[in-house]
Enzyme design. Structure first.
Site, PDB file in Angstrom:
ATOM      1  N   LYS A  11      18.512  39.339   1.990  1.00  0.00           N
ATOM      2  CA  LYS A  11      18.289  39.642   0.577  1.00  0.00           C
ATOM      3  C   LYS A  11      18.822  38.491  -0.263  1.00  0.00           C
ATOM      4  O   LYS A  11      19.937  38.002  -0.030  1.00  0.00           O
ATOM      5  CB  LYS A  11      19.013  40.929   0.181  1.00  0.00           C
ATOM      6  CG  LYS A  11      18.510  41.553  -1.127  1.00  0.00           C
ATOM      7  CD  LYS A  11      17.138  42.180  -0.953  1.00  0.00           C
ATOM      8  CE  LYS A  11      16.796  43.109  -2.122  1.00  0.00           C
ATOM      9  NZ  LYS A  11      15.471  43.727  -1.924  1.00  0.00           N
ATOM     10  N   THR A  56      16.458  45.385   3.495  1.00  0.00           N
ATOM     11  CA  THR A  56      17.087  44.440   2.579  1.00  0.00           C
ATOM     12  C   THR A  56      17.607  45.140   1.327  1.00  0.00           C
ATOM     13  O   THR A  56      18.555  44.665   0.700  1.00  0.00           O
ATOM     14  CB  THR A  56      16.113  43.315   2.184  1.00  0.00           C
ATOM     15  OG1 THR A  56      15.021  43.843   1.454  1.00  0.00           O
ATOM     16  CG2 THR A  56      15.598  42.594   3.430  1.00  0.00           C
ATOM     17  N   ASP A  57      17.001  46.270   0.969  1.00  0.00           N
ATOM     18  CA  ASP A  57      17.528  47.050  -0.149  1.00  0.00           C
ATOM     19  C   ASP A  57      18.920  47.574   0.164  1.00  0.00           C
ATOM     20  O   ASP A  57      19.781  47.648  -0.723  1.00  0.00           O
ATOM     21  CB  ASP A  57      16.585  48.203  -0.485  1.00  0.00           C
ATOM     22  CG  ASP A  57      16.968  48.900  -1.777  1.00  0.00           C
ATOM     23  OD1 ASP A  57      16.842  48.266  -2.845  1.00  0.00           O
ATOM     24  OD2 ASP A  57      17.415  50.066  -1.713  1.00  0.00           O
ATOM     25  N   PHE A 159      24.378  -2.686 -12.640  1.00  0.00           N
ATOM     26  CA  PHE A 159      23.525  -2.722 -11.453  1.00  0.00           C
ATOM     27  C   PHE A 159      22.855  -4.082 -11.394  1.00  0.00           C
ATOM     28  O   PHE A 159      21.940  -4.386 -12.165  1.00  0.00           O
ATOM     29  CB  PHE A 159      22.477  -1.613 -11.488  1.00  0.00           C
ATOM     30  CG  PHE A 159      21.720  -1.477 -10.188  1.00  0.00           C
ATOM     31  CD1 PHE A 159      22.390  -1.289  -8.989  1.00  0.00           C
ATOM     32  CD2 PHE A 159      20.330  -1.552 -10.170  1.00  0.00           C
ATOM     33  CE1 PHE A 159      21.702  -1.171  -7.793  1.00  0.00           C
ATOM     34  CE2 PHE A 159      19.621  -1.440  -8.976  1.00  0.00           C
ATOM     35  CZ  PHE A 159      20.314  -1.238  -7.784  1.00  0.00           C
ATOM     36  N   GLN A 219      25.781   4.308  -5.643  1.00  0.00           N
ATOM     37  CA  GLN A 219      26.351   4.382  -4.300  1.00  0.00           C
ATOM     38  C   GLN A 219      27.836   4.031  -4.308  1.00  0.00           C
ATOM     39  O   GLN A 219      28.656   4.693  -3.637  1.00  0.00           O
ATOM     40  CB  GLN A 219      25.597   3.439  -3.358  1.00  0.00           C
ATOM     41  CG  GLN A 219      24.187   3.887  -2.994  1.00  0.00           C
ATOM     42  CD  GLN A 219      23.127   3.450  -3.985  1.00  0.00           C
ATOM     43  OE1 GLN A 219      23.419   3.142  -5.149  1.00  0.00           O
ATOM     44  NE2 GLN A 219      21.877   3.411  -3.548  1.00  0.00           N
ATOM     45  N   ASN A 245      20.068  10.179 -10.770  1.00  0.00           N
ATOM     46  CA  ASN A 245      20.272   9.523 -12.074  1.00  0.00           C
ATOM     47  C   ASN A 245      19.754  10.383 -13.219  1.00  0.00           C
ATOM     48  O   ASN A 245      18.693  11.003 -13.115  1.00  0.00           O
ATOM     49  CB  ASN A 245      19.532   8.190 -12.129  1.00  0.00           C
ATOM     50  CG  ASN A 245      20.142   7.123 -11.259  1.00  0.00           C
ATOM     51  OD1 ASN A 245      19.523   6.671 -10.312  1.00  0.00           O
ATOM     52  ND2 ASN A 245      21.353   6.697 -11.578  1.00  0.00           N
ATOM     53  N   HIS A 247      18.657   9.028 -16.413  1.00  0.00           N
ATOM     54  CA  HIS A 247      18.445   7.718 -17.020  1.00  0.00           C
ATOM     55  C   HIS A 247      18.463   7.796 -18.549  1.00  0.00           C
ATOM     56  O   HIS A 247      17.982   8.765 -19.140  1.00  0.00           O
ATOM     57  CB  HIS A 247      17.108   7.135 -16.571  1.00  0.00           C
ATOM     58  CG  HIS A 247      17.047   6.793 -15.121  1.00  0.00           C
ATOM     59  ND1 HIS A 247      17.810   5.791 -14.565  1.00  0.00           N
ATOM     60  CD2 HIS A 247      16.312   7.305 -14.105  1.00  0.00           C
ATOM     61  CE1 HIS A 247      17.548   5.698 -13.276  1.00  0.00           C
ATOM     62  NE2 HIS A 247      16.643   6.610 -12.969  1.00  0.00           N
TER      63      HIS A 247
END
Length: 281
Positions: A11, A56-57, A159, A219, A245, A247
């Site tokens: 569930k 599942t209930d 960068f 990194q 990212n 940006h």
């Protein structure tokens, strides 16, 4: 010839909120729970025999019932408590995985003092846990984390020095905005860890390192954030960070006869760089 391969069921998206009433204040939690069971369910797939299936209930109802009686003060403790119950009461189940997400509700501060019964939603990050155990082992495998940790800094990010081929249009940057929506998970060396304290130390260490770091790439920062998390929490064996990212691209104001000295940007999140790594002891 066909046969049934690996399978499980359960569930998902079971939502609950909980008030814990203390003498002079309340605690408030909001959780979303997912339960997955493995076991002797083959005949339900191959012979339409449901005799070994827990509905599942019923799993949903179990979440609420265990939460009502639980004294767990962390999502890690609750996940293990719920899983132990399901294993103890369902002999056809060989393994259980419980995942819990917790929203970042924070106590409201009014005139410098914490308000005992009023809260505001922080975030948008959520706390997470994934706890796994099989019947043959008493020990749980616990992976905690934080998802959607949005952080940004306006300098100390560059960068340069990357590969440039005939398709490269990216210009080197020595002073750029660095934003990310991070997902962080960590594995515990032992289930005896103080989960709330470990989580607080890790998040504090991650944020401190991100703010102070002179980044040469995502990194570069990711690895040093992972190192900081391991140093802050001896209870964990590894940490995985995913840092896409967010940006912020410099707007071109030259058609209007204006310079743009790193002042006006266009925020975008698609497409974005996607960086992921695990840092281990």
């Amino acid at each position: 010839m066909t046969r049934l391969g690996e399978n499980r069921y359960g569930k998902s998206r079971v939502r609950l909120s909980r008030i814990t009433r203390q003498r002079d204040h309340h605690e408030f939690n909001e959780w979303t729970v997912k339960v997955l069971l493995e076991g002797d369910f083959e005949t339900s797939f191959t012979e339409a025999d449901n005799s070994k299936l827990l509905p599942t209930d019923t799993m949903k109802n179990t979440v609420y019932s265990i939460a009502r009686a639980s004294k767990a003060d962390t999502i890690e403790a609750f996940a293990m408590e719920l899983g132990d119950y399901l294993l103890a009461n369902n002999p056809q189940v060989s393994g259980v995985c419980v995942e819990v997400e917790e929203k970042a509700w924070e106590r409201l501060v009014v005139d410098g003092a914490p308000e005992p019964t009023t809260f505001k939603l922080g975030g948008p990050e959520i706390q997470t846990v994934r706890a796994v155990r099989d019947r043959e082992h008493e020990e749980w495998s616990v992976k905690s984390g934080v998802d959607g940790l949005v952080i940004l800094k306006t300098t100390k990010s560059a960068f340069t020095g990357y590969i440039k081929d005939k398709l490269t249009t990216l210009k080197p940057a020595t002073d750029r905005i660095f934003g990310t929506c991070a997902t962080v998970t960590w594995d515990y060396a032992s289930t005896e860890a103080g989960y709330a304290g470990v989580r607080a130390r890790i998040v504090t260490a991650l944020l401190k390192e991100f703010a102070a770091h002179n980044s040469m790439s995502v990194q570069h920062t990711l690895f040093d954030m992972g190192k900081a998390a391991l140093a802050a929490a001896p209870d964990i064996s590894r940490v995985t960070l995913t840092m896409p990212n967010l940006h912020h691209l410099l707007a071109d104001l030259s058609p209007f006869g204006q310079e743009n000295p790193n002042h006006i940007f266009v925020p975008i999140d698609e497409p974005h760089g996607y960086i992921e790594a695990t840092v281990e002891r």
